[in-house]
Design a protein around this motif. Structure first.
Motif, PDB file in Angstrom:
ATOM      1  N   ARG A 189     -85.509  67.298 -41.101  1.00 24.10           N
ATOM      2  CA  ARG A 189     -84.499  67.239 -39.807  1.00 24.10           C
ATOM      3  C   ARG A 189     -84.426  66.071 -39.353  1.00 24.10           C
ATOM      4  O   ARG A 189     -85.317  65.061 -39.685  1.00 24.10           O
ATOM      5  CB  ARG A 189     -84.865  68.387 -38.753  1.00 24.10           C
ATOM      6  CG  ARG A 189     -85.518  69.547 -39.152  1.00 24.10           C
ATOM      7  CD  ARG A 189     -84.468  70.533 -39.560  1.00 24.10           C
ATOM      8  NE  ARG A 189     -84.812  71.808 -40.055  1.00 24.10           N
ATOM      9  CZ  ARG A 189     -84.319  72.968 -39.939  1.00 24.10           C
ATOM     10  NH1 ARG A 189     -83.164  73.024 -39.185  1.00 24.10           N
ATOM     11  NH2 ARG A 189     -84.967  74.159 -40.514  1.00 24.10           N
ATOM     12  N   SER A 190     -83.272  65.878 -38.552  1.00 25.08           N
ATOM     13  CA  SER A 190     -83.093  64.397 -37.865  1.00 25.08           C
ATOM     14  C   SER A 190     -84.169  64.274 -36.853  1.00 25.08           C
ATOM     15  O   SER A 190     -84.960  65.080 -36.460  1.00 25.08           O
ATOM     16  CB  SER A 190     -81.739  64.481 -37.453  1.00 25.08           C
ATOM     17  OG  SER A 190     -81.560  65.047 -36.262  1.00 25.08           O
ATOM     18  N   TRP A 191     -84.255  62.877 -36.322  1.00 23.89           N
ATOM     19  CA  TRP A 191     -85.044  62.410 -35.563  1.00 23.89           C
ATOM     20  C   TRP A 191     -84.852  63.187 -34.151  1.00 23.89           C
ATOM     21  O   TRP A 191     -85.779  63.555 -33.727  1.00 23.89           O
ATOM     22  CB  TRP A 191     -84.960  61.073 -34.985  1.00 23.89           C
ATOM     23  CG  TRP A 191     -85.651  60.081 -36.268  1.00 23.89           C
ATOM     24  CD1 TRP A 191     -84.613  59.659 -37.341  1.00 23.89           C
ATOM     25  CD2 TRP A 191     -86.908  59.739 -36.538  1.00 23.89           C
ATOM     26  NE1 TRP A 191     -85.132  58.638 -38.045  1.00 23.89           N
ATOM     27  CE2 TRP A 191     -86.559  58.755 -37.724  1.00 23.89           C
ATOM     28  CE3 TRP A 191     -88.003  60.008 -36.003  1.00 23.89           C
ATOM     29  CZ2 TRP A 191     -87.827  58.199 -38.222  1.00 23.89           C
ATOM     30  CZ3 TRP A 191     -89.066  59.419 -36.343  1.00 23.89           C
ATOM     31  CH2 TRP A 191     -89.003  58.433 -37.687  1.00 23.89           C
ATOM     32  N   VAL A 192     -83.533  63.486 -33.846  1.00 19.67           N
ATOM     33  CA  VAL A 192     -83.394  64.178 -32.507  1.00 19.67           C
ATOM     34  C   VAL A 192     -84.006  65.752 -32.686  1.00 19.67           C
ATOM     35  O   VAL A 192     -84.714  66.240 -31.935  1.00 19.67           O
ATOM     36  CB  VAL A 192     -82.066  64.149 -32.092  1.00 19.67           C
ATOM     37  CG1 VAL A 192     -81.932  64.964 -30.859  1.00 19.67           C
ATOM     38  CG2 VAL A 192     -81.686  62.755 -31.815  1.00 19.67           C
ATOM     39  N   GLN A 193     -83.679  66.310 -33.767  1.00 20.38           N
ATOM     40  CA  GLN A 193     -84.055  67.759 -34.047  1.00 20.38           C
ATOM     41  C   GLN A 193     -85.419  67.855 -34.251  1.00 20.38           C
ATOM     42  O   GLN A 193     -85.867  68.789 -33.799  1.00 20.38           O
ATOM     43  CB  GLN A 193     -83.481  68.266 -35.321  1.00 20.38           C
ATOM     44  CG  GLN A 193     -81.993  68.587 -35.402  1.00 20.38           C
ATOM     45  CD  GLN A 193     -81.436  68.736 -36.781  1.00 20.38           C
ATOM     46  OE1 GLN A 193     -81.714  68.054 -37.807  1.00 20.38           O
ATOM     47  NE2 GLN A 193     -80.505  69.613 -36.975  1.00 20.38           N
ATOM     48  N   ARG A 226     -85.535  63.401 -24.902  1.00 17.11           N
ATOM     49  CA  ARG A 226     -84.780  62.949 -26.316  1.00 17.11           C
ATOM     50  C   ARG A 226     -85.215  61.454 -26.542  1.00 17.11           C
ATOM     51  O   ARG A 226     -85.328  60.933 -25.587  1.00 17.11           O
ATOM     52  CB  ARG A 226     -83.476  63.521 -26.104  1.00 17.11           C
ATOM     53  CG  ARG A 226     -83.106  64.913 -25.798  1.00 17.11           C
ATOM     54  CD  ARG A 226     -82.967  65.540 -27.034  1.00 17.11           C
ATOM     55  NE  ARG A 226     -82.772  67.267 -26.770  1.00 17.11           N
ATOM     56  CZ  ARG A 226     -81.517  67.570 -26.682  1.00 17.11           C
ATOM     57  NH1 ARG A 226     -80.374  66.776 -26.876  1.00 17.11           N
ATOM     58  NH2 ARG A 226     -81.389  68.808 -26.242  1.00 17.11           N
ATOM     59  N   TRP A 279     -77.437  60.685 -27.533  1.00 17.79           N
ATOM     60  CA  TRP A 279     -76.769  61.933 -27.977  1.00 17.79           C
ATOM     61  C   TRP A 279     -75.399  62.084 -27.100  1.00 17.79           C
ATOM     62  O   TRP A 279     -75.025  61.767 -26.159  1.00 17.79           O
ATOM     63  CB  TRP A 279     -77.507  63.169 -27.502  1.00 17.79           C
ATOM     64  CG  TRP A 279     -77.078  64.381 -28.047  1.00 17.79           C
ATOM     65  CD1 TRP A 279     -76.624  65.439 -27.490  1.00 17.79           C
ATOM     66  CD2 TRP A 279     -77.177  64.951 -29.413  1.00 17.79           C
ATOM     67  NE1 TRP A 279     -76.551  66.473 -28.190  1.00 17.79           N
ATOM     68  CE2 TRP A 279     -76.697  66.253 -29.553  1.00 17.79           C
ATOM     69  CE3 TRP A 279     -77.677  64.316 -30.673  1.00 17.79           C
ATOM     70  CZ2 TRP A 279     -76.703  66.972 -30.703  1.00 17.79           C
ATOM     71  CZ3 TRP A 279     -77.732  65.176 -31.794  1.00 17.79           C
ATOM     72  CH2 TRP A 279     -77.122  66.298 -31.882  1.00 17.79           C
ATOM     73  N   LEU A 282     -73.593  61.419 -35.219  1.00 17.24           N
ATOM     74  CA  LEU A 282     -74.713  61.464 -34.642  1.00 17.24           C
ATOM     75  C   LEU A 282     -75.294  62.736 -34.783  1.00 17.24           C
ATOM     76  O   LEU A 282     -76.336  62.930 -34.959  1.00 17.24           O
ATOM     77  CB  LEU A 282     -74.511  60.933 -33.196  1.00 17.24           C
ATOM     78  CG  LEU A 282     -74.801  59.550 -32.993  1.00 17.24           C
ATOM     79  CD1 LEU A 282     -74.626  59.217 -31.594  1.00 17.24           C
ATOM     80  CD2 LEU A 282     -76.445  59.164 -33.177  1.00 17.24           C
ATOM     81  N   GLU A 318     -75.394  63.397 -39.270  1.00 20.50           N
ATOM     82  CA  GLU A 318     -76.564  62.338 -39.826  1.00 20.50           C
ATOM     83  C   GLU A 318     -77.586  62.133 -38.840  1.00 20.50           C
ATOM     84  O   GLU A 318     -78.724  61.881 -39.420  1.00 20.50           O
ATOM     85  CB  GLU A 318     -75.458  61.290 -40.224  1.00 20.50           C
ATOM     86  CG  GLU A 318     -76.287  60.363 -41.007  1.00 20.50           C
ATOM     87  CD  GLU A 318     -75.669  59.242 -41.750  1.00 20.50           C
ATOM     88  OE1 GLU A 318     -74.340  59.195 -41.659  1.00 20.50           O
ATOM     89  OE2 GLU A 318     -76.192  58.150 -41.925  1.00 20.50           O
ATOM     90  N   GLY A 319     -77.258  61.726 -37.783  1.00 14.29           N
ATOM     91  CA  GLY A 319     -78.099  61.197 -36.768  1.00 14.29           C
ATOM     92  C   GLY A 319     -78.358  59.744 -36.974  1.00 14.29           C
ATOM     93  O   GLY A 319     -77.647  59.150 -37.724  1.00 14.29           O
ATOM     94  N   THR A 371     -82.695  58.716 -41.491  1.00 14.25           N
ATOM     95  CA  THR A 371     -82.316  59.530 -40.667  1.00 14.25           C
ATOM     96  C   THR A 371     -83.320  60.451 -40.084  1.00 14.25           C
ATOM     97  O   THR A 371     -82.994  61.368 -39.082  1.00 14.25           O
ATOM     98  CB  THR A 371     -81.007  59.899 -40.779  1.00 14.25           C
ATOM     99  OG1 THR A 371     -80.999  60.673 -41.759  1.00 14.25           O
ATOM    100  CG2 THR A 371     -79.867  58.990 -41.068  1.00 14.25           C
ATOM    101  N   ARG A 372     -84.232  60.672 -40.873  1.00 13.46           N
ATOM    102  CA  ARG A 372     -85.219  61.762 -40.518  1.00 13.46           C
ATOM    103  C   ARG A 372     -86.602  61.121 -40.538  1.00 13.46           C
ATOM    104  O   ARG A 372     -87.057  59.916 -41.232  1.00 13.46           O
ATOM    105  CB  ARG A 372     -85.268  62.595 -41.829  1.00 13.46           C
ATOM    106  CG  ARG A 372     -83.949  63.341 -42.060  1.00 13.46           C
ATOM    107  CD  ARG A 372     -84.212  63.785 -43.589  1.00 13.46           C
ATOM    108  NE  ARG A 372     -83.227  64.896 -43.786  1.00 13.46           N
ATOM    109  CZ  ARG A 372     -83.278  65.349 -44.915  1.00 13.46           C
ATOM    110  NH1 ARG A 372     -84.234  65.032 -45.806  1.00 13.46           N
ATOM    111  NH2 ARG A 372     -82.415  66.484 -45.237  1.00 13.46           N
TER     112      ARG A 372
END
Lengths: 446, 243
Positions: free
Chosen positions: A89-93, A192, A332, A367, A370-371, A400-401
């Motif tokens: 998953r992306s960094w934020v997820q 976040r 975000w 964002l 893809e992130g 991105t992950r």
């Protein structure tokens, strides 16, 4: 009840000795069965089950009579592969995953993960002040709720059910605050990379102040109930002893380390999120036993309350300040708002990206799908969790992950001390010793 | 302008942080990234499909380092020379203020002992051990990372040991740091790295008879499609990726 062959154990499970299936019959019968054997040595398998609300833990105890000669832990029953999942998953997820690890300290998990990402992104200095103050506020409220559960379940395990009921009563108040601020009681995913997800909702500061006032009345109840209670002290004093050398060798941190009198607290020694600007004291005790750890947790709740009060004061002067970094390549894009049909994307934001600015739409799309990319490297920024040093080793390959995230969870490390704390003691003290470590199996197994 | 230096070199000296990583001969690419959006074949209409970029981690630092980093590095050098393992450290990386020693696996016990016992180092506490799998880093596929904390000096260092996938052995540090017991078991469980000298190296999180080591990059996530209102979303490891 004692047979040579246990019908529930397949032949591969037991290779030697006689198997006793203990399922609620009279102790006399078990003792009779044991008498046939010469030795007093019994291996008891405790669990895997909840010894309390700590999670699913299995203990393998070797007993001589009622004395524990060997204690071992079997863990892994709550292993959910969170670290593996985060790599997809992306960094934020990733925040959504790590908040679920140690479910009693979600904000600390999120904070250490986000601090690691921010260090790799080199935006540590750009995180707005209000985001830092809100992080501190939430972490300290979280410390209170976590210590309340530690004390409550610790009390329940020794039969002090009133401690349990009042502990959970107060924890509920903290969870109400979390729900008000983040929208969720647990698993918030609120901190976040770059800041926090949302600004403080209207009226939150009043609620926090009311909570502080109420806690100032309620916390003395615990002191009155437990501190000098002879039964409570008889169960806790000198139980689960572990001195400073033992703590350092076994990597124990948090209240267990501080109960040896060593004032090691990352909030003071290696401050993050601006902890150096708050006025609070590191709590220690000098008995290195379960009672000392209980008193430290109690005292730390007072200290946390002091920090929460200071944070609330600062937030009052920061109304309308940003809570996310200004860099639009990281922040975000959308904000949530309450609509007639519940919480969702803010209509102002939808209007902006759909009707006003194509660049904003592109940024939102990039964002969210893809992130952002994080420069290659690795970082480790630990925080002082309620149970000790909680750190995320964050590795990025420039994508991105997360390439790899490993959480150094204090429960995992501290649980190693179970054998040292319990061996040579009574079987009833094993539970007290483990309760004083306060392991949360969600964090141990991840 | 009396110095006889090229503009490139002058610019580099003025702001070394802008130096491209390839200037350092010690830099190792641990893999490559193809394209820009992760999609393969005809799905990629972006025009970036042929792009090949190396994945490069921060390069080795040049000695002397700055501040306490140099103090630690020098003290470690001295302690290792006394201990008879002067070449145990392969290189030092300083990135975002964090100090990493790349250690040869044979030298790990000596390094751990020196870091713990030397009065000017005193890294008493091992925070944790974990692994990172770089399948494309030939001969150094499995990296084992130790985080150390000195409470005396309030400093942190990281040790990184790279071992080949074909021979995933390295010495255990349990004798020096007893807390490494469960951490090494977890690293073995998740990566298949064998810690020689560990008192009982068994799986800790996965069941004893579990096949494979889940945190390796070639181990699938094992997700199943999510069905919702007639549609189905593939598991995360089979979706389009952007890495």
């Amino acid at each position: 009840m004692t047979t040579d062959h246990d019908i529930y154990a397949s032949s591969t499970e037991t290779t030697e000795g006689r198997v006793f299936t203990v399922s609620g019959q009279d102790w006399d019968q078990i003792a009779e069965g044991l008498a046939e054997d010469d030795s007093e040595r019994v291996v008891v398998n405790m669990g895997p089950q909840h010894p309390s609300t700590h999670g699913v833990l299995r203990l393998i105890l070797e007993l001589e009579g009622e004395t524990v000669t060997e204690a071992r832990c079997g863990i892994g029953y709550l292993h959910t592969g969170i670290e593996k999942n985060m790599e997809f998953r992306s960094w934020v997820q990733g925040v959504t995953f790590c908040t679920r690890m140690d479910y009693l300290s979600p904000f600390f998990n999120e904070a250490t993960y986000c601090l690691g990402i921010e260090r790799l992104l080199d935006i540590e200095d750009q995180v707005p002040e209000k985001a830092n103050v809100m992080r501190v506020l939430l972490m300290e409220l979280n410390r209170i709720s976590s210590h309340l559960v530690a004390i409550a379940t610790g009390g329940m395990e020794i039969g002090a059910l009133t401690v349990m009921t009042i502990g959970f009563r107060e924890r509920e108040l903290v969870l109400d605050l979390f729900e008000l601020i983040t929208g969720l009681r647990m698993n918030h995913a609120f901190i976040r990379p770059g800041g926090v997800a949302q600004d403080l909702p209207p009226g939150a500061l009043d609620e926090i102040r009311a909570f502080i006032a109420l806690m100032r009345k309620r916390l003395p109840e615990y002191e009155a109930l437990c501190n000098a209670n002879p039964i409570f002290k008889a169960r806790l004093v000198d139980v689960g002893h572990l001195d400073l050398e033992g703590c350092v060798a076994l990597g124990l941190t948090g209240p267990v380390l501080r109960s040896t009198g060593y004032p090691w607290d990352l909030r003071k020694t290696q401050p993050y999120c601006g902890y150096e600007t708050y006025d609070f004291d590191v709590q220690t005790w000098d008995t290195a036993d379960s009672y000392g750890r209980f008193r430290i947790r109690l005292a730390e709740m007072w200290e946390s309350l002091k920090i929460v009060e200071q944070a609330a004061e600062r937030l009052a002067g920061l109304e309308g300040a940003p809570v996310m970094v200004a860099d639009k390549k990281i922040a975000w894009p959308s904000q949530l708002a309450i609509g007639s049909d519940g919480m969702g994307n803010s209509l102002d934001h939808i209007r902006h990206i759909m009707g006003e600015s194509m660049e904003a739409l592109i940024h939102h799309f990039k964002l969210v799908t893809e992130g952002f990319r994080v420069p290659a490297g690795q970082a480790y920024v630990p925080v002082e969790g309620p149970r000790g040093e909680l750190g995320a080793h964050v590795v990025s390959d420039g994508g991105t992950r997360p390439y790899r995230v490993h959480f150094r969870d204090p429960s995992f490390t501290n649980l190693q001390a179970t054998s040292v704390m319990s061996e040579g003691g009574m079987v009833a003290d094993v539970i007290v010793a483990i309760a004083s470590i306060d392991p949360v199996m969600g964090g141990v197994d991840r | 302008m009396t110095e006889d230096k090229s503009p490139d070199q002058r610019a580099l000296e003025e702001s070394p942080e802008n130096a491209p990583a390839s200037l350092d001969p010690e830099v190792r690419a641990v893999g490559v990234r193809r394209g820009m959006f992760g999609t393969r074949g005809t799905g990629d209409t972006s025009g970036y499909g042929g792009l090949v970029q190396p994945v490069v981690y921060p390069g080795l630092a040049r000695r002397p380092l700055e501040g306490w980093h140099e103090e630690v590095a020098a003290a470690l050098d001295a302690a290792l020379a006394t201990a008879g393992a002067p070449d145990a450290v392969e290189g030092v990386v300083v990135h975002r203020g964090e100090l990493t020693f790349h250690v040869r696996r044979d030298g790990l016990p000596a390094v751990a002992r020196a870091l713990r016992d030397d009065p000017s180092l005193r890294f008493e506490l091992l925070s944790g051990v974990s692994g990172v799998h770089h399948p494309d880093d030939a001969g150094r596929e499995l990296h084992v990372v130790h985080h150390l904390l000195s409470m005396t000096w309030n400093r942190r260092v990281r040790l990184e040991v790279a071992v080949p996938d074909a021979d995933p052995h390295l010495p255990s540090v349990v004798a020096t740091y007893p807390t490494a017991d469960w951490h090494e078991r977890e690293t073995y469980d998740m990566f298949g790295v064998v810690f020689d000298g560990h008192p009982s190296l068994t799986r800790i999180l996965m069941p004893d008879d579990w096949p494979g080591h889940p945190q390796r990059k070639d181990y699938p996530l094992g997700g199943i499609p999510v069905e919702y209102k007639g549609g189905s979303v593939p598991p995360p490891d089979q979706r389009r990726s952007y890495s």
